[in-house]
Design a protein around this motif. Structure first.
Motif, PDB file in Angstrom:
ATOM      1  N   ALA A 296       0.839  -1.209   0.000  1.00 44.20           N
ATOM      2  CA  ALA A 296       0.000   0.000   0.000  1.00 44.20           C
ATOM      3  C   ALA A 296       0.869   1.252   0.000  1.00 44.20           C
ATOM      4  O   ALA A 296       0.594   2.206  -0.736  1.00 44.20           O
TER       5      ALA A 296
ATOM      6  N   ILE B  49       2.409   1.754  -3.471  1.00 43.32           N
ATOM      7  CA  ILE B  49       1.409   2.256  -4.417  1.00 43.32           C
ATOM      8  C   ILE B  49       1.188   3.749  -4.190  1.00 43.32           C
ATOM      9  O   ILE B  49       1.169   4.536  -5.142  1.00 43.32           O
ATOM     10  N   SER B  50       1.045   4.157  -2.943  1.00 44.24           N
ATOM     11  CA  SER B  50       0.794   5.570  -2.647  1.00 44.24           C
ATOM     12  C   SER B  50       1.989   6.454  -3.002  1.00 44.24           C
ATOM     13  O   SER B  50       1.815   7.627  -3.320  1.00 44.24           O
TER      14      SER B  50
ATOM     15  N   CYS C 119       1.938   6.203  -7.298  1.00 46.44           N
ATOM     16  CA  CYS C 119       0.744   6.717  -7.973  1.00 46.44           C
ATOM     17  C   CYS C 119       0.383   8.110  -7.431  1.00 46.44           C
ATOM     18  O   CYS C 119       0.072   8.240  -6.245  1.00 46.44           O
TER      19      CYS C 119
ATOM     20  N   ILE D 182      -3.326   8.479  -5.662  1.00 46.57           N
ATOM     21  CA  ILE D 182      -3.720   7.636  -4.534  1.00 46.57           C
ATOM     22  C   ILE D 182      -2.837   7.984  -3.338  1.00 46.57           C
ATOM     23  O   ILE D 182      -1.614   7.982  -3.438  1.00 46.57           O
TER      24      ILE D 182
ATOM     25  N   HIS E 196       0.635   0.974 -11.180  1.00 48.71           N
ATOM     26  CA  HIS E 196       0.466   1.111  -9.727  1.00 48.71           C
ATOM     27  C   HIS E 196      -0.883   1.736  -9.404  1.00 48.71           C
ATOM     28  O   HIS E 196      -1.563   1.317  -8.463  1.00 48.71           O
ATOM     29  N   CYS E 197      -1.277   2.742 -10.189  1.00 47.74           N
ATOM     30  CA  CYS E 197      -2.586   3.379  -9.969  1.00 47.74           C
ATOM     31  C   CYS E 197      -3.705   2.377 -10.216  1.00 47.74           C
ATOM     32  O   CYS E 197      -4.662   2.304  -9.428  1.00 47.74           O
TER      33      CYS E 197
ATOM     34  N   GLY F 241      -3.778  -0.158  -7.381  1.00 44.70           N
ATOM     35  CA  GLY F 241      -4.294   0.493  -6.181  1.00 44.70           C
ATOM     36  C   GLY F 241      -5.805   0.642  -6.224  1.00 44.70           C
ATOM     37  O   GLY F 241      -6.507   0.319  -5.261  1.00 44.70           O
TER      38      GLY F 241
ATOM     39  N   GLU G 221      -7.464  -2.742  -5.775  1.00 48.69           N
ATOM     40  CA  GLU G 221      -7.408  -3.190  -4.381  1.00 48.69           C
ATOM     41  C   GLU G 221      -8.452  -2.458  -3.529  1.00 48.69           C
ATOM     42  O   GLU G 221      -9.087  -3.061  -2.670  1.00 48.69           O
TER      43      GLU G 221
ATOM     44  N   LEU H 289      -5.455   2.543   1.413  1.00 43.82           N
ATOM     45  CA  LEU H 289      -5.305   3.522   0.336  1.00 43.82           C
ATOM     46  C   LEU H 289      -6.505   4.452   0.239  1.00 43.82           C
ATOM     47  O   LEU H 289      -7.631   4.051   0.571  1.00 43.82           O
TER      48      LEU H 289
END
Length: 132
Positions: free
Chosen positions: A39, A42-43, A46, A49, A111-112, A115, A118, A129
């Motif tokens: 997580a 990803i943050s 992206c 997010i 990645h976006c 995310g 998910e 996220l």
């Protein structure tokens, strides 16, 4: 995933050699750390997010409590978190999972997409996220 290492170090602040190896076999603990790392990555990659930082901190505290409930001392938990071999192992698992989910390292669009997927499926990663 250098941010993953930073996150694990932070977890030690909020959260023995043989004990560290045993704790590394506790699936609930390691899966939780891997999910937080995914997580967070990803943050970081992206731009649309964000990480739910307070929720993530509460989750890390819950993992620490779970390790304690399993009988591990604070010193054992910190030794596990500080173990470079464990960091490398968890980082490799997190990277592999992200790639298998379709987000190879450095691919912003992927990645976006991962995310958002998910979040949509309300997974543990998704609950950490916050898409903008």
């Amino acid at each position: 995933m250098s941010h993953f290492r930073l996150l694990l170090t932070f977890a030690a602040l909020s959260l023995a050699a043989p004990a560290a190896a045993r704790l590394g076999e506790e699936r609930g603990i390691t899966e939780g750390l891997i999910n937080v790392g995914i997580a967070f990555e990803i943050s970081e990659v992206c731009p649309t997010i964000d990480a739910r930082r307070l929720r993530g901190l509460r989750y890390l505290l819950a993992l620490r409590s779970a390790a304690s409930d399993l009988g591990y001392s604070r010193a054992e938990i910190e030794a596990f978190i500080d173990d470079d071999a464990e960091k490398d192992r968890l980082e490799a698992i997190a990277r592999d999972r992200l790639a298998r989910l379709g987000a190879p390292r450095g691919d912003v669009t992927a990645h976006c997409a991962v995310g958002r997927a998910e979040v949509a499926r309300d997974s543990q990663v998704g609950r950490l996220l916050a898409p903008r």
